[in-house]
Design a protein around this motif. Structure first.
Motif, PDB file in Angstrom:
ATOM      1  N   ALA A 124     -72.750  32.453 -98.421  1.00  0.00           N
ATOM      2  CA  ALA A 124     -72.813  32.152 -99.855  1.00  0.00           C
ATOM      3  C   ALA A 124     -72.591  30.670-100.119  1.00  0.00           C
ATOM      4  O   ALA A 124     -73.299  30.055-100.944  1.00  0.00           O
ATOM      5  N   LEU A 125     -71.639  30.062 -99.423  1.00  0.00           N
ATOM      6  CA  LEU A 125     -71.346  28.639 -99.636  1.00  0.00           C
ATOM      7  C   LEU A 125     -72.512  27.765 -99.187  1.00  0.00           C
ATOM      8  O   LEU A 125     -72.888  26.798 -99.876  1.00  0.00           O
ATOM      9  N   VAL A 126     -73.100  28.095 -98.054  1.00  0.00           N
ATOM     10  CA  VAL A 126     -74.238  27.319 -97.545  1.00  0.00           C
ATOM     11  C   VAL A 126     -75.432  27.441 -98.475  1.00  0.00           C
ATOM     12  O   VAL A 126     -76.117  26.449 -98.778  1.00  0.00           O
ATOM     13  N   GLU A 127     -75.698  28.652 -98.959  1.00  0.00           N
ATOM     14  CA  GLU A 127     -76.838  28.835 -99.861  1.00  0.00           C
ATOM     15  C   GLU A 127     -76.623  28.093-101.177  1.00  0.00           C
ATOM     16  O   GLU A 127     -77.576  27.535-101.754  1.00  0.00           O
ATOM     17  N   SER A 128     -75.399  28.061-101.688  1.00  0.00           N
ATOM     18  CA  SER A 128     -75.106  27.298-102.907  1.00  0.00           C
ATOM     19  C   SER A 128     -75.429  25.825-102.703  1.00  0.00           C
ATOM     20  O   SER A 128     -76.019  25.162-103.566  1.00  0.00           O
ATOM     21  N   LYS A 129     -75.035  25.297-101.552  1.00  0.00           N
ATOM     22  CA  LYS A 129     -75.328  23.904-101.230  1.00  0.00           C
ATOM     23  C   LYS A 129     -76.826  23.679-101.083  1.00  0.00           C
ATOM     24  O   LYS A 129     -77.363  22.663-101.552  1.00  0.00           O
ATOM     25  N   ARG A 130     -77.525  24.644-100.451  1.00  0.00           N
ATOM     26  CA  ARG A 130     -78.975  24.493-100.260  1.00  0.00           C
ATOM     27  C   ARG A 130     -79.705  24.451-101.594  1.00  0.00           C
ATOM     28  O   ARG A 130     -80.624  23.651-101.796  1.00  0.00           O
ATOM     29  N   LEU A 131     -79.307  25.335-102.517  1.00  0.00           N
ATOM     30  CA  LEU A 131     -79.941  25.367-103.837  1.00  0.00           C
ATOM     31  C   LEU A 131     -79.701  24.067-104.599  1.00  0.00           C
ATOM     32  O   LEU A 131     -80.604  23.543-105.275  1.00  0.00           O
ATOM     33  N   LYS A 132     -78.502  23.539-104.482  1.00  0.00           N
ATOM     34  CA  LYS A 132     -78.179  22.288-105.163  1.00  0.00           C
ATOM     35  C   LYS A 132     -79.047  21.156-104.647  1.00  0.00           C
ATOM     36  O   LYS A 132     -79.605  20.354-105.424  1.00  0.00           O
ATOM     37  N   LEU A 133     -79.197  21.074-103.328  1.00  0.00           N
ATOM     38  CA  LEU A 133     -80.054  20.047-102.742  1.00  0.00           C
ATOM     39  C   LEU A 133     -81.520  20.292-103.080  1.00  0.00           C
ATOM     40  O   LEU A 133     -82.293  19.344-103.294  1.00  0.00           O
ATOM     41  N   GLY A 134     -81.912  21.585-103.117  1.00  0.00           N
ATOM     42  CA  GLY A 134     -83.293  21.915-103.454  1.00  0.00           C
ATOM     43  C   GLY A 134     -83.669  21.470-104.856  1.00  0.00           C
ATOM     44  O   GLY A 134     -84.794  21.014-105.090  1.00  0.00           O
ATOM     45  N   HIS A 135     -82.746  21.596-105.799  1.00  0.00           N
ATOM     46  CA  HIS A 135     -83.006  21.151-107.170  1.00  0.00           C
ATOM     47  C   HIS A 135     -83.132  19.629-107.243  1.00  0.00           C
ATOM     48  O   HIS A 135     -83.724  19.095-108.183  1.00  0.00           O
ATOM     49  N   GLU A 136     -82.573  18.962-106.224  1.00  0.00           N
ATOM     50  CA  GLU A 136     -82.698  17.506-106.145  1.00  0.00           C
ATOM     51  C   GLU A 136     -83.859  17.107-105.235  1.00  0.00           C
ATOM     52  O   GLU A 136     -83.996  15.933-104.874  1.00  0.00           O
ATOM     53  N   HIS A 137     -84.675  18.097-104.847  1.00  0.00           N
ATOM     54  CA  HIS A 137     -85.858  17.901-104.008  1.00  0.00           C
ATOM     55  C   HIS A 137     -85.488  17.335-102.633  1.00  0.00           C
ATOM     56  O   HIS A 137     -86.204  16.514-102.055  1.00  0.00           O
ATOM     57  N   VAL A 138     -84.348  17.792-102.111  1.00  0.00           N
ATOM     58  CA  VAL A 138     -83.910  17.419-100.772  1.00  0.00           C
ATOM     59  C   VAL A 138     -83.920  18.678 -99.905  1.00  0.00           C
ATOM     60  O   VAL A 138     -83.334  19.697-100.282  1.00  0.00           O
ATOM     61  N   SER A 139     -84.603  18.612 -98.777  1.00  0.00           N
ATOM     62  CA  SER A 139     -84.693  19.775 -97.894  1.00  0.00           C
ATOM     63  C   SER A 139     -83.490  19.811 -96.953  1.00  0.00           C
ATOM     64  O   SER A 139     -83.203  18.841 -96.250  1.00  0.00           O
ATOM     65  N   MET A 140     -82.818  20.926 -96.928  1.00  0.00           N
ATOM     66  CA  MET A 140     -81.626  21.092 -96.100  1.00  0.00           C
ATOM     67  C   MET A 140     -82.019  21.541 -94.696  1.00  0.00           C
ATOM     68  O   MET A 140     -82.953  22.324 -94.513  1.00  0.00           O
ATOM     69  N   SER A 141     -81.313  21.052 -93.692  1.00  0.00           N
ATOM     70  CA  SER A 141     -81.613  21.423 -92.309  1.00  0.00           C
ATOM     71  C   SER A 141     -81.263  22.887 -92.059  1.00  0.00           C
ATOM     72  O   SER A 141     -80.249  23.402 -92.529  1.00  0.00           O
ATOM     73  N   VAL A 142     -82.117  23.544 -91.289  1.00  0.00           N
ATOM     74  CA  VAL A 142     -81.891  24.949 -90.957  1.00  0.00           C
ATOM     75  C   VAL A 142     -80.649  25.125 -90.079  1.00  0.00           C
ATOM     76  O   VAL A 142     -80.100  26.229 -89.976  1.00  0.00           O
ATOM     77  N   LEU A 143     -80.175  24.045 -89.477  1.00  0.00           N
ATOM     78  CA  LEU A 143     -78.976  24.123 -88.635  1.00  0.00           C
ATOM     79  C   LEU A 143     -77.744  24.538 -89.430  1.00  0.00           C
ATOM     80  O   LEU A 143     -76.762  25.021 -88.844  1.00  0.00           O
ATOM     81  N   TRP A 144     -77.777  24.349 -90.752  1.00  0.00           N
ATOM     82  CA  TRP A 144     -76.660  24.774 -91.590  1.00  0.00           C
ATOM     83  C   TRP A 144     -76.500  26.286 -91.616  1.00  0.00           C
ATOM     84  O   TRP A 144     -75.447  26.799 -92.013  1.00  0.00           O
ATOM     85  N   LEU A 145     -77.529  27.027 -91.208  1.00  0.00           N
ATOM     86  CA  LEU A 145     -77.429  28.491 -91.162  1.00  0.00           C
ATOM     87  C   LEU A 145     -76.686  28.977 -89.917  1.00  0.00           C
ATOM     88  O   LEU A 145     -76.240  30.124 -89.866  1.00  0.00           O
ATOM     89  N   PHE A 146     -76.543  28.111 -88.919  1.00  0.00           N
ATOM     90  CA  PHE A 146     -75.980  28.544 -87.644  1.00  0.00           C
ATOM     91  C   PHE A 146     -74.526  29.014 -87.738  1.00  0.00           C
ATOM     92  O   PHE A 146     -74.172  30.022 -87.123  1.00  0.00           O
ATOM     93  N   PRO A 147     -73.621  28.317 -88.449  1.00  0.00           N
ATOM     94  CA  PRO A 147     -72.218  28.782 -88.479  1.00  0.00           C
ATOM     95  C   PRO A 147     -72.051  30.207 -88.970  1.00  0.00           C
ATOM     96  O   PRO A 147     -71.272  30.987 -88.398  1.00  0.00           O
ATOM     97  N   GLN A 148     -72.765  30.574 -90.037  1.00  0.00           N
ATOM     98  CA  GLN A 148     -72.629  31.933 -90.565  1.00  0.00           C
ATOM     99  C   GLN A 148     -73.168  32.963 -89.566  1.00  0.00           C
ATOM    100  O   GLN A 148     -72.601  34.054 -89.416  1.00  0.00           O
ATOM    101  N   LEU A 149     -74.243  32.613 -88.868  1.00  0.00           N
ATOM    102  CA  LEU A 149     -74.821  33.531 -87.894  1.00  0.00           C
ATOM    103  C   LEU A 149     -73.914  33.671 -86.674  1.00  0.00           C
ATOM    104  O   LEU A 149     -73.817  34.754 -86.082  1.00  0.00           O
ATOM    105  N   VAL A 150     -73.248  32.580 -86.294  1.00  0.00           N
ATOM    106  CA  VAL A 150     -72.304  32.645 -85.172  1.00  0.00           C
ATOM    107  C   VAL A 150     -71.140  33.563 -85.520  1.00  0.00           C
ATOM    108  O   VAL A 150     -70.708  34.392 -84.701  1.00  0.00           O
ATOM    109  N   LEU A 151     -70.628  33.461 -86.746  1.00  0.00           N
ATOM    110  CA  LEU A 151     -69.532  34.332 -87.177  1.00  0.00           C
ATOM    111  C   LEU A 151     -69.935  35.801 -87.124  1.00  0.00           C
ATOM    112  O   LEU A 151     -69.184  36.655 -86.649  1.00  0.00           O
TER     113      LEU A 151
END
Length: 548
Positions: A423-450
């Motif tokens: 949830a925290l990562v997706e909130s950050k991704r949406l915020k960057l997306g509204h600023e037209h900044v593409s977030m790296s897919v590597l940010w998904l790794f911590p949640q998947l590791v957990l």
């Protein structure tokens, strides 16, 4: 996992000249699970992308279809386990299921190679996308159904057949460890190598690799037939559970007796009352069902022999087996809601990856369908760490191994934490997306590791728990119960996502305009409530064996 992940060398006790069973069968089962798992993961892991890009299906609808596919493939093992135990045996059912999976894989391969079996590709504008025709939908769904039935029916049935080759529990445990290790490794290879082929060299080549892997898995499985120990089916133990329930209702007006001789303990048939020494006395738990074994006047002929009515009189052992299942069901239902957030995350993660920056360097791009491989890699690595370090350390400090329920509880906690991070990562991704900044897919790794580390705790914990606590006559069904709850979880996740789409605007076709983070927070809420429910169930549960 209480058994060490050691090399499966043949023990002396099994090299006594027996022709069937033992470690000589091990390579055939490992080869089978490797081939079928590689094909299954290579297809299902990238199916969302295939449906979106090749069949012009909308993203959320594609995610729903894949959820149904995964759900179906995990419900099928329960049916095949009952059929194997009752009628045809594990080998026949596993072989037939493997052949069905081969047919489904070849059919899906044809949809990727024959242009008339799929719609024209979309241009830049989504308005030019044409949906599949009825014939194209039919062929696609036939292949998906065959794949779901085939891979689902073969996986756990072959696992049960493999465990049946060994007499000692410790050897069965070692087999299960290596079986699931091979499953995870093959799935990792598929979610990286095979999906990379599909995304970069074409779907036809990728699905062709899956078809070849399935064929080799079937051939390897069949090649070991002369070495297998094939147990004959002994009737439906599941049907016995139904008999206990019906017999209890029919005798609901009778009072239970405190005299052992008033209960039927026959084991050889219904013609005579055969006492087992020492006699099994009905337990005090769920005493209502003891009536099923209570001998009444209606159960006797004029010469005091037992009437042949299995739906009115059951043995004490059948009653106790039934009560074991009833006692396990609350814990089993808690596992459904443990798997549901994982099912939701598995689909949404692919959709997130599709709109994120998947570049690694200037020449490599991570396939969206390969992102979930992080869960498998984390699980495989931590399984070894858990087996070699944590569990021995726990035993050294406390003098005993952690119970399966304790391991499952840790998995609950890690799963909830994984949803919080999602949830925290997706909130950050949406915020960057509204600023037209593409977030790296590597940010998904911590949640998947957990989530992967949590699976290393709760998945083998559940395998161990059900295998140990289920009645002896339902050992094959016990492993299928795990896949069944996963299947129900994927169906439930589909229903929840559909309800969210109906009631909110969180999941539009373009998730950049949605609130996927709210969906994850919903999973956190459900997971927290379910963990409390699990604690209540686990505290009140009494192990069948005190040394567990």
């Amino acid at each position: 996992m209480d058994d060490k992940l050691t090399s499966p060398k043949e023990p002396q006790s099994l090299s006594n000249g027996k022709k069937h069973g033992g470690w000589r069968t091990f390579p055939f089962f490992i080869g089978t699970v490797a081939g079928l798992s590689l094909a299954s993961a290579g297809i299902v892991g990238n199916l969302i992308v295939y449906l979106i890009k090749e069949f012009n299906i909308k993203s959320i609808d594609a995610a729903q279809i894949v959820n149904v596919v995964v759900g179906s493939s995990n419900l099928v093992p329960l049916v095949t386990a009952v059929v194997a135990d009752s009628f045809f045996g594990s080998f026949s059912v596993a072989f037939a299921s493997s052949c069905v999976s081969l047919l489904g894989t070849v059919t899906l391969f044809l949809t990727a190679t024959i242009n008339s079996l799929k719609p024209h590709p979309c241009n830049d504008s989504s308005s030019t996308c044409k949906p599949p025709t009825k014939i194209q939908y039919t062929v696609l769904y036939i292949s998906i159904v065959l794949i779901s039935i085939g891979f689902g029916g073969s996986r756990f049935t072959s696992a049960s057949l493999g465990a049946n080759q060994f007499d000692k529990p410790e050897h069965q445990g070692i087999f299960f460890n290596w079986f699931f290790f091979a499953f995870y490794v093959a799935s990792c290879v598929a979610l990286t190598g095979v999906i990379y082929i599909e995304d970069n060299f074409g779907w036809a080549l990728g699905f062709g690799v899956c078809a070849v892997a399935t064929f080799l898995g079937v051939v390897v499985f069949l090649s070991g037939y002369g070495f297998y120990r094939n147990d004959k089916p002994n009737g439906s133990a599941v049907l016995d559970l139904g008999r206990v329930f019906v017999a209890s209702l029919r005798k609901r007006k009778w009072k239970n007796s405190s005299i052992m001789e008033d209960y039927y303990t026959g084991a050889t048939g219904y013609d005579d009352i055969v006492q087992i020494l020492p006699p099994t006395k009905p337990g005090k738990r769920l005493r209502f069902f003891n009536r099923a074994a209570l001998i009444t006047d209606a159960d006797l002929n004029s010469d005091n022999t037992i009437k042949k009515s299995s739906w009115r009189l059951c043995t004490v052992q059948q009653v106790e087996d039934f009560k074991k299942i009833i006692g396990i069901l609350p814990l089993w239902t808690s596992s459904i809601f443990l798997a549901t957030p994982i099912a939701i995350q598995s689909s949404l993660t692919v959709l997130q990856a599709l709109v994120m920056d998947r570049s690694l360097g200037s020449h490599f791009k991570i396939p969206a369908g390969s992102v979930s491989v992080i869960i498998l890699i984390s699980t495989a690595i931590f399984l070894t760490f858990l087996d070699r370090v944590i569990l021995p350390g726990w035993h050294k400090v406390t003098g005993k191994s952690p119970t399966p329920l304790q391991r499952i509880g840790v998995g609950h906690v890690l799963n909830v934490l994984g949803m919080v991070v999602s949830a925290l990562v997706e909130s950050k991704r949406l915020k960057l997306g509204h600023e037209h900044v593409s977030m790296s897919v590597l940010w998904l790794f911590p949640q998947l590791v957990l989530v992967g580390v949590g699976e290393a705790f709760h998945f083998p914990g559940q395998v161990t728990f059900y295998y140990q606590q289920f009645p002896q006559s339902l050992r094959s069904t016990s492993t299928a119960m795990i896949s069944t709850l996963i299947g129900i979880a994927f169906y439930l996740s589909t229903a929840l996502i559909d309800q969210v789409r109906r009631c909110t605007e969180w999941l539009p076709d373009d998730i950049n305009h949605g609130k996927v983070d709210n969906v994850y927070w919903m999973c956190v809420l459900f997971g927290g409530i379910n963990f409390v429910y699990y604690l209540i169930c686990s505290i009140s549960y009494k192990y069948e064996y005190e040394n567990v």
